[in-house]
Design a protein around this motif. Structure first.
Motif, PDB file in Angstrom:
ATOM      1  N   SER A   5       0.826  -1.206   0.000  1.00 29.80           N
ATOM      2  CA  SER A   5       0.000   0.000   0.000  1.00 29.80           C
ATOM      3  C   SER A   5       0.862   1.259   0.000  1.00 29.80           C
ATOM      4  O   SER A   5       0.586   2.226  -0.728  1.00 29.80           O
ATOM      5  N   MET A   6       1.933   1.264   0.802  1.00 24.59           N
ATOM      6  CA  MET A   6       2.816   2.427   0.850  1.00 24.59           C
ATOM      7  C   MET A   6       3.585   2.604  -0.460  1.00 24.59           C
ATOM      8  O   MET A   6       3.840   3.726  -0.896  1.00 24.59           O
ATOM      9  N   LEU A   7       3.951   1.484  -1.098  1.00 22.51           N
ATOM     10  CA  LEU A   7       4.627   1.574  -2.395  1.00 22.51           C
ATOM     11  C   LEU A   7       3.713   2.245  -3.421  1.00 22.51           C
ATOM     12  O   LEU A   7       4.142   3.150  -4.155  1.00 22.51           O
ATOM     13  N   GLY A   8       2.455   1.822  -3.478  1.00 20.05           N
ATOM     14  CA  GLY A   8       1.516   2.439  -4.415  1.00 20.05           C
ATOM     15  C   GLY A   8       1.265   3.896  -4.098  1.00 20.05           C
ATOM     16  O   GLY A   8       1.206   4.749  -5.004  1.00 20.05           O
ATOM     17  N   ASP A   9       1.126   4.228  -2.804  1.00 27.07           N
ATOM     18  CA  ASP A   9       0.897   5.624  -2.421  1.00 27.07           C
ATOM     19  C   ASP A   9       2.112   6.493  -2.760  1.00 27.07           C
ATOM     20  O   ASP A   9       1.957   7.661  -3.145  1.00 27.07           O
ATOM     21  N   THR A  10       3.308   5.936  -2.630  1.00 23.26           N
ATOM     22  CA  THR A  10       4.509   6.685  -3.002  1.00 23.26           C
ATOM     23  C   THR A  10       4.504   7.001  -4.492  1.00 23.26           C
ATOM     24  O   THR A  10       4.822   8.123  -4.907  1.00 23.26           O
ATOM     25  N   GLY A  11       4.133   6.017  -5.308  1.00 21.19           N
ATOM     26  CA  GLY A  11       4.082   6.249  -6.752  1.00 21.19           C
ATOM     27  C   GLY A  11       3.054   7.300  -7.118  1.00 21.19           C
ATOM     28  O   GLY A  11       3.331   8.208  -7.920  1.00 21.19           O
ATOM     29  N   ARG A  12       1.876   7.225  -6.522  1.00 21.97           N
ATOM     30  CA  ARG A  12       0.831   8.203  -6.853  1.00 21.97           C
ATOM     31  C   ARG A  12       1.197   9.605  -6.362  1.00 21.97           C
ATOM     32  O   ARG A  12       0.941  10.595  -7.053  1.00 21.97           O
ATOM     33  N   ALA A  13       1.798   9.700  -5.183  1.00 23.91           N
ATOM     34  CA  ALA A  13       2.212  11.003  -4.669  1.00 23.91           C
ATOM     35  C   ALA A  13       3.334  11.599  -5.516  1.00 23.91           C
ATOM     36  O   ALA A  13       3.399  12.815  -5.738  1.00 23.91           O
ATOM     37  N   THR A  14       4.226  10.743  -6.019  1.00 23.64           N
ATOM     38  CA  THR A  14       5.306  11.222  -6.883  1.00 23.64           C
ATOM     39  C   THR A  14       4.747  11.760  -8.193  1.00 23.64           C
ATOM     40  O   THR A  14       5.146  12.836  -8.657  1.00 23.64           O
ATOM     41  N   SER A  15       3.825  11.032  -8.804  1.00 24.59           N
ATOM     42  CA  SER A  15       3.226  11.495 -10.056  1.00 24.59           C
ATOM     43  C   SER A  15       2.448  12.790  -9.863  1.00 24.59           C
ATOM     44  O   SER A  15       2.426  13.654 -10.741  1.00 24.59           O
ATOM     45  N   ALA A  16       1.791  12.910  -8.711  1.00 22.94           N
ATOM     46  CA  ALA A  16       0.994  14.107  -8.426  1.00 22.94           C
ATOM     47  C   ALA A  16       1.817  15.253  -7.865  1.00 22.94           C
ATOM     48  O   ALA A  16       1.275  16.334  -7.609  1.00 22.94           O
ATOM     49  N   ALA A  17       3.115  15.037  -7.660  1.00 20.67           N
ATOM     50  CA  ALA A  17       3.999  16.055  -7.073  1.00 20.67           C
ATOM     51  C   ALA A  17       3.432  16.567  -5.760  1.00 20.67           C
ATOM     52  O   ALA A  17       3.289  17.767  -5.541  1.00 20.67           O
ATOM     53  N   ASP A  18       3.101  15.627  -4.863  1.00 18.56           N
ATOM     54  CA  ASP A  18       2.480  15.945  -3.570  1.00 18.56           C
ATOM     55  C   ASP A  18       3.466  15.631  -2.447  1.00 18.56           C
ATOM     56  O   ASP A  18       3.533  14.495  -1.963  1.00 18.56           O
ATOM     57  N   PRO A  19       4.253  16.631  -1.999  1.00 17.08           N
ATOM     58  CA  PRO A  19       5.255  16.353  -0.959  1.00 17.08           C
ATOM     59  C   PRO A  19       4.631  15.971   0.371  1.00 17.08           C
ATOM     60  O   PRO A  19       5.211  15.180   1.119  1.00 17.08           O
ATOM     61  N   ASP A  20       3.450  16.503   0.697  1.00 11.93           N
ATOM     62  CA  ASP A  20       2.790  16.151   1.956  1.00 11.93           C
ATOM     63  C   ASP A  20       2.413  14.676   1.976  1.00 11.93           C
ATOM     64  O   ASP A  20       2.561  13.993   3.002  1.00 11.93           O
ATOM     65  N   ALA A  21       1.922  14.176   0.854  1.00 17.44           N
ATOM     66  CA  ALA A  21       1.564  12.762   0.779  1.00 17.44           C
ATOM     67  C   ALA A  21       2.800  11.880   0.919  1.00 17.44           C
ATOM     68  O   ALA A  21       2.753  10.818   1.547  1.00 17.44           O
ATOM     69  N   LEU A  22       3.922  12.311   0.346  1.00 18.31           N
ATOM     70  CA  LEU A  22       5.157  11.551   0.490  1.00 18.31           C
ATOM     71  C   LEU A  22       5.628  11.520   1.938  1.00 18.31           C
ATOM     72  O   LEU A  22       6.081  10.480   2.433  1.00 18.31           O
ATOM     73  N   LEU A  23       5.531  12.650   2.615  1.00 17.50           N
ATOM     74  CA  LEU A  23       5.914  12.676   4.032  1.00 17.50           C
ATOM     75  C   LEU A  23       4.996  11.796   4.869  1.00 17.50           C
ATOM     76  O   LEU A  23       5.437  11.173   5.843  1.00 17.50           O
ATOM     77  N   ASP A  24       3.714  11.728   4.497  1.00 20.48           N
ATOM     78  CA  ASP A  24       2.788  10.852   5.219  1.00 20.48           C
ATOM     79  C   ASP A  24       3.197   9.393   5.045  1.00 20.48           C
ATOM     80  O   ASP A  24       3.164   8.607   6.005  1.00 20.48           O
ATOM     81  N   VAL A  25       3.580   9.013   3.830  1.00 25.24           N
ATOM     82  CA  VAL A  25       4.046   7.639   3.605  1.00 25.24           C
ATOM     83  C   VAL A  25       5.323   7.387   4.401  1.00 25.24           C
ATOM     84  O   VAL A  25       5.514   6.298   4.963  1.00 25.24           O
ATOM     85  N   ARG A  26       6.187   8.402   4.478  1.00 21.96           N
ATOM     86  CA  ARG A  26       7.422   8.254   5.255  1.00 21.96           C
ATOM     87  C   ARG A  26       7.116   7.983   6.721  1.00 21.96           C
ATOM     88  O   ARG A  26       7.740   7.111   7.347  1.00 21.96           O
ATOM     89  N   ARG A  27       6.127   8.658   7.289  1.00 22.93           N
ATOM     90  CA  ARG A  27       5.747   8.423   8.686  1.00 22.93           C
ATOM     91  C   ARG A  27       5.148   7.022   8.863  1.00 22.93           C
ATOM     92  O   ARG A  27       5.445   6.328   9.843  1.00 22.93           O
ATOM     93  N   ARG A  28       4.335   6.612   7.918  1.00 23.81           N
ATOM     94  CA  ARG A  28       3.760   5.260   7.992  1.00 23.81           C
ATOM     95  C   ARG A  28       4.847   4.195   7.907  1.00 23.81           C
ATOM     96  O   ARG A  28       4.766   3.149   8.576  1.00 23.81           O
ATOM     97  N   LEU A  29       5.850   4.461   7.101  1.00 26.24           N
ATOM     98  CA  LEU A  29       6.947   3.506   6.969  1.00 26.24           C
ATOM     99  C   LEU A  29       7.737   3.416   8.274  1.00 26.24           C
ATOM    100  O   LEU A  29       8.162   2.328   8.680  1.00 26.24           O
ATOM    101  N   GLU A  30       7.919   4.540   8.954  1.00 24.41           N
ATOM    102  CA  GLU A  30       8.606   4.513  10.246  1.00 24.41           C
ATOM    103  C   GLU A  30       7.808   3.744  11.286  1.00 24.41           C
ATOM    104  O   GLU A  30       8.375   2.998  12.098  1.00 24.41           O
ATOM    105  N   VAL A  31       6.477   3.902  11.259  1.00 25.75           N
ATOM    106  CA  VAL A  31       5.619   3.157  12.191  1.00 25.75           C
ATOM    107  C   VAL A  31       5.733   1.660  11.924  1.00 25.75           C
ATOM    108  O   VAL A  31       5.857   0.847  12.858  1.00 25.75           O
ATOM    109  N   LEU A  32       5.719   1.276  10.648  1.00 20.39           N
ATOM    110  CA  LEU A  32       5.854  -0.140  10.298  1.00 20.39           C
ATOM    111  C   LEU A  32       7.194  -0.688  10.776  1.00 20.39           C
ATOM    112  O   LEU A  32       7.280  -1.805  11.291  1.00 20.39           O
ATOM    113  N   THR A  33       8.247   0.091  10.615  1.00 17.68           N
ATOM    114  CA  THR A  33       9.570  -0.343  11.061  1.00 17.68           C
ATOM    115  C   THR A  33       9.599  -0.574  12.564  1.00 17.68           C
ATOM    116  O   THR A  33      10.158  -1.582  13.043  1.00 17.68           O
TER     117      THR A  33
END
Length: 374
Positions: free
Chosen positions: A290-318
């Motif tokens: 899910s985070m991989l897909g969200d990263t791709g969509r946020a990258t295509s949409a040039a949405d830095p906030d969405a990328l940071l949200d995925v980064r926080r979710r990835l830290e929680v998973l870790t």
């Protein structure tokens, strides 16, 4: 059906009319034609020179894609034209219009064209010399007239290209960068979609091949950024100042290079025998995919906030994985997490910088009203 065709046609035309790069190319074409026609009018109608064809020819040679190249490359081509006129005059007066004269002229022209100072303008020297030789070389007055033709073309070409909206290739470079980050985002989203199903070796090979395509797009983007940097040199436009040393764009390109490399590494990890969703366990697989897909969509949409949200979710998973009992899949988990984290860290700045100084031209095809509407 007809309405759908009209709507599709209108969207395509709107995209073209709103594209500043297309308008930049149209302007450059218009300036080239304007310079050539103006040179012809001055030489033929104002000064009434006997054979003014060299004026538009010289104007065409000096109108280049950038002001700097207009002076550097254009001057080389103009020098080649002058050499060709002199060479044709000397050969014509010595041997006349004969097969031997044409042979000698072409040989000497091609040899002179290999001189580094002339910028390898062998074809220009040969073609111009051949035209001058075959159209007449009777007297010194004709030689002076042809040199004057060339000078007129050079002056008009330089003035038009420098004074009439001098070209700045910023938008072309920006679009190339946008194309690369869109390609990275699309690839990541597609990888997530393929992993949601049963991923086969063919998909993994396709992912790796697409990263190589992105490498090619990056090489083109670097070339266009260098061209944009060149277009700012000797350019009197105020907006050219920022492009004289585009450090930010260089940094964004390096970040995208890292993202492509991390994506290729990710694809190779996913292609390993142990890296299959069935072996990961759903608790990791569902969240990470899910985070991989969200990263791709946020990258295509040039949405830095969405990328940071995925980064926080990835830290929680870790952190969750650290608190659970270690699994044989830990090496795979770590590799996938690190690759995805590095991609996010590389692309967040790219997303924040988008659009990179690019705006659409506010021109549209009018919307056709339905029959009977007010």
């Amino acid at each position: 059906m007809r309405a759908n065709v009209w709507e599709s046609w209108r969207e395509r035309v709107d995209d073209r009319l709103g594209d500043p790069i297309w308008w930049n190319d149209v302007l450059q074409l218009t300036k080239t034609v304007l310079a050539a026609v103006a040179a012809w009018v001055i030489a033929a109608s104002v000064l009434d020179l006997p054979q003014p064809f060299l004026a538009p020819w010289a104007a065409l040679l000096v109108v280049h894609a950038t002001v700097y190249r207009t002076f550097s490359k254009g001057m080389q081509q103009v020098a080649a034209t002058v050499v060709a006129v002199l060479l044709a005059t000397v050969v014509g007066e010595t041997l006349g219009l004969t097969t031997g004269a044409i042979t000698l002229l072409l040989v000497v022209a091609l040899v002179l064209g290999a001189v580094p100072w002339l910028g390898a303008e062998a074809t220009t020297i040969a073609a111009t010399g051949l035209v001058v030789l075959t159209t007449g070389f009777e007297d010194d007055v004709m030689l002076v007239a042809r040199l004057l033709d060339t000078a007129i073309g050079v002056a008009v070409g330089l003035l038009v290209n420098v004074l009439v909206w001098p070209p700045l290739r910023r938008h072309t470079a920006a679009k190339a960068l946008d194309r690369v980050d869109d390609g990275i985002g699309e690839l990541l989203a597609n990888m997530a979609g393929d992993l949601g199903d049963s991923c086969q070796d063919e998909e993994v090979t396709g992912w790796i091949d697409r990263t190589r395509d992105l490498d090619g797009d990056l090489d083109q983007a670097w070339a266009l950024v260098r061209q944009a940097e060149e277009s700012a040199r000797m350019n009197p436009r105020r907006s050219a100042r920022a492009m004289k040393n585009p450090r930010e764009w260089h940094g964004l390109l390096r970040r995208m290079e890292q993202a492509v490399a991390e994506t290729r590494s990710l694809a190779r990890t996913l292609g390993g025998k142990e890296a299959h969703r069935e072996a990961w366990g759903e608790s990791f697989a569902e969240q990470w995919i899910s985070m991989l897909g969200d990263t791709g969509r946020a990258t295509s949409a040039a949405d830095p906030d969405a990328l940071l949200d995925v980064r926080r979710r990835l830290e929680v998973l870790t952190e969750e994985l650290r608190s659970t009992e270690r699994s044989p899949e830990w090496p795979i988990y770590g590799a996938l997490i690190i690759n995805l984290r590095n991609i996010i860290d590389a692309m967040d700045r790219v997303a924040a910088a988008n659009p990179i100084g690019r705006s659409r031209v506010p021109i549209r095809v009018p919307v056709r009203r339905a029959a009977g509407s007010a």
